[in-house]
Design a protein around this motif. Structure first.
Motif, PDB file in Angstrom:
ATOM      1  N   TYR A 223      32.584  -8.472 104.558  1.00  0.00           N
ATOM      2  CA  TYR A 223      33.601  -9.380 104.032  1.00  0.00           C
ATOM      3  C   TYR A 223      34.950  -8.703 103.797  1.00  0.00           C
ATOM      4  CZ  TYR A 223      29.698 -12.547 102.929  1.00  0.00           C
ATOM      5  OH  TYR A 223      28.603 -13.374 103.000  1.00  0.00           O
ATOM      6  N   HIS A 224      34.939  -7.391 103.714  1.00  0.00           N
ATOM      7  CA  HIS A 224      36.157  -6.679 103.333  1.00  0.00           C
ATOM      8  C   HIS A 224      37.276  -6.959 104.327  1.00  0.00           C
ATOM      9  CE1 HIS A 224      38.533  -2.783 102.648  1.00  0.00           C
ATOM     10  NE2 HIS A 224      38.728  -3.558 101.597  1.00  0.00           N
ATOM     11  N   PRO A 225      38.398  -7.542 103.882  1.00  0.00           N
ATOM     12  CA  PRO A 225      39.478  -7.904 104.818  1.00  0.00           C
ATOM     13  C   PRO A 225      40.064  -6.712 105.562  1.00  0.00           C
ATOM     14  CG  PRO A 225      39.776  -9.006 102.703  1.00  0.00           C
ATOM     15  CD  PRO A 225      38.677  -8.003 102.515  1.00  0.00           C
ATOM     16  N   GLY A 226      39.983  -5.523 104.969  1.00  0.00           N
ATOM     17  CA  GLY A 226      40.525  -4.338 105.621  1.00  0.00           C
ATOM     18  C   GLY A 226      39.533  -3.612 106.499  1.00  0.00           C
ATOM     19  N   GLY A 227      38.360  -4.238 106.768  1.00  0.00           N
ATOM     20  CA  GLY A 227      37.340  -3.593 107.588  1.00  0.00           C
ATOM     21  C   GLY A 227      36.377  -2.773 106.748  1.00  0.00           C
ATOM     22  N   PHE A 228      35.244  -2.422 107.343  1.00  0.00           N
ATOM     23  CA  PHE A 228      34.206  -1.720 106.585  1.00  0.00           C
ATOM     24  C   PHE A 228      34.379  -0.207 106.592  1.00  0.00           C
ATOM     25  CE2 PHE A 228      32.647  -2.375 110.898  1.00  0.00           C
ATOM     26  CZ  PHE A 228      32.195  -1.125 111.266  1.00  0.00           C
ATOM     27  N   LYS A 229      35.123   0.332 107.544  1.00  0.00           N
ATOM     28  CA  LYS A 229      35.224   1.790 107.643  1.00  0.00           C
ATOM     29  C   LYS A 229      35.957   2.429 106.462  1.00  0.00           C
ATOM     30  CE  LYS A 229      34.416   2.422 112.544  1.00  0.00           C
ATOM     31  NZ  LYS A 229      33.163   3.161 112.335  1.00  0.00           N
TER      32      LYS A 229
END
Length: 516
Positions: free
Chosen positions: A46-52
């Motif tokens: 869900y993280h808008p900035g990506g999971f990395k």
């Protein structure tokens, strides 16, 4: 946005380092923020900035990074992921994505030479290559440790404490508050550039029209950058909408792709294995470690030092500016791949961004590709020239992007280094008179921006004065160069890596001759 609950106990239990390491070894994504132990597995998609970006902080105290990158509203939501708390200071682990494991212990790892080829790579350079590259790595780490404060816990804790006081001062002086009139001026100036582009297109001064279009794109990117960091309204929806409108229908790019790479860049700045903004093989090698092939944790693939790279890198100091003249074409490719493969979040508050940007890119190619290039230009030659000039004119923007990092430290000093020291060690600022700030678009204050990403760019000059005092108090060098001096430093650094590449290639030829 699922909530992870630990069925064995309440979420206020005190967890020991051993318990946390065991959870990470079992595959749980554990991050520590403000003494709270968070399990964020279900938040990753869900993280808008990506999971990395989150993966790079598993097993680490991410308090400072989390606070400066997120709004107050987001910060209030973290308790839903809380599974416990810690007492006292936390000794950071090496995250699994960076090669850490349940026995991660930097005191032992720092005695070893950092792996040249990345922890996940199956590529094994030749023995003589490793000897040469390892020697360069040891030299870089030694020179870096000599220039910056000690990595011992008391020193780094003092830096963190002073940085948090600085952050409070930035808040109390209202430097997070945006002056919207400044953005009205930005909008007016960009509108004038676009109008001039249309005027010269109308009177058939095609090359001049192309120049103004390139300038228009460059100036608009600055506002998209601010919006991507939520530095304008500090509202997730509004700032992302502003950024996507500038990026997609106006610029033909993807803000989502930029955020996916840029957030990682802000958190692991200048790390050869982890920072995608440093990974430009086969065209550029910004550090000697690329000469031995590295595994990119961002791209999840080996970055081989290929035959083409061996031909180009020794001359990269001369190729630097010509390559950056073509930089915008690479941005198109990366944006299309990101949107085509759906690499952004498909759930949560950013689920719709992909579709908005696809529609926006269709609009871009309708007005630019069809309306201007195809319908408004008379011949195929004129069309090619117009596209090349308008894109080459954006080259100073790409120089600005790379200027603040390419010549700075890339050494891995381990998880014990504080966030502010790491940002100031890997980033330089560009000195210029205040009346020229609009030309640089705030990117001349990259070190300040890395310390406080959500501060509006029109306030960065005021923040710089506070950071200078902070640096003097804690003994961290503040890198500040003029634009010409900064370019000389970058070109000189690229030339040095090119020289190392030539030496390494000559060693290979000598060894091959002896074997033959």
């Amino acid at each position: 946005m699922g909530l992870v609950k630990d069925s064995a106990s309440g979420n206020d239990q005190v967890l020991s380092p051993g318990q946390i390491e065991a959870r990470i070894a079992n595959g749980q994504s554990i991050v520590i923020i403000d003494q709270k132990v968070l399990r964020v597995d279900t938040w990753l998609p869900y993280h808008p900035g990506g999971f990395k970006p989150i993966q790079h902080f598993i097993g680490k105290d991410a308090t400072d990074e989390f606070i400066v990158m997120h709004s107050a509203e987001t910060r209030r939501l973290i308790d839903r992921y809380k599974i416990g708390r810690i007492e006292g200071p936390w000794n950071n682990l090496v995250p699994p994505i960076q090669g850490g494991h349940e026995d991660s212990n930097w005191e032992e790892k720092e005695k070893k030479t950092p792996p040249i080829d990345g922890s996940n790579s199956n590529h094994i350079p030749e023995e003589q290559d490793l000897a040469f590259l390892n020697a360069q790595t040891k030299k870089e780490i030694s020179l870096t440790l000599d220039r910056y404060p000690s990595l011992d816990a008391p020193t780094q804790s003092n830096i963190i404490e002073r940085y948090r006081l600085l952050h409070e001062q930035v808040h109390s002086e209202g430097l997070y508050e945006c002056r919207y009139t400044a953005y009205l001026w930005e909008l007016g100036r960009c509108g004038l550039l676009f109008a001039q582009m249309l005027f010269f297109l109308h009177i058939k001064w095609y090359c001049t029209s192309a120049v103004f279009l390139g300038w228009f794109w460059s100036q608009m990117v600055f506002s998209a950058h601010d919006a991507g960091h939520m530095a304008i309204t500090h509202d997730f929806f509004i700032d992302n909408l502003i950024g996507m409108i500038i990026a997609a229908p106006i610029g033909g790019l993807s803000l989502g792709w930029w955020k996916r790479t840029h957030n990682v860049h802000h958190l692991v700045t200048n790390s050869p294995e982890h920072d995608p903004d440093n990974q430009h093989l086969p065209f550029l090698a910004v550090n000697h470690r690329f000469l031995g092939s590295l595994f990119s944790t961002y791209h999840e693939r080996l970055m081989p030092y290929t035959a083409l790279a061996k031909r180009l890198v020794p001359y990269q100091a001369y190729l630097y500016y010509p390559i950056l003249m073509l930089g915008r074409f690479n941005l198109y490719v990366q944006s299309w791949l990101f949107l085509a493969y759906g690499q952004g979040p498909r759930k949560g508050p950013a689920w719709w961004h992909r579709y908005f940007e696809i529609a926006g890119n269709i609009v871009f190619w309708a007005w630019f590709g069809y309306g201007i290039v195809y319908r408004s230009l008379p011949t195929a030659g004129t069309r090619i020239l117009y596209v090349l000039i308008s894109h080459a004119v954006t080259m100073p923007l790409h120089v600005q992007f790379t200027l603040s990092h390419f010549a700075m430290s890339t050494a891995d000093l381990g998880p014990g280094e504080s966030f502010p020291q790491r940002m100031l060690r890997t980033t330089m600022d560009v000195d210029c008179p205040e009346w020229l700030d609009w030309v640089h678009g705030g990117l001349q204050f990259q070190a300040i921006h890395h310390l406080f990403p959500r501060v509006p760019r029109h306030n960065l000059r005021r923040v710089q004065k506070l950071v200078l005092t902070f640096c003097r108090d804690v003994g961290i060098p503040y890198a500040l160069y003029g634009f010409v001096g900064g370019n000389q430093k970058v070109v000189g650094s690229l030339a040095e890596v090119g020289r190392q590449a030539a030496i390494l290639d000559e060693c290979r030829r000598v060894v091959a001759g002896r074997i033959g």
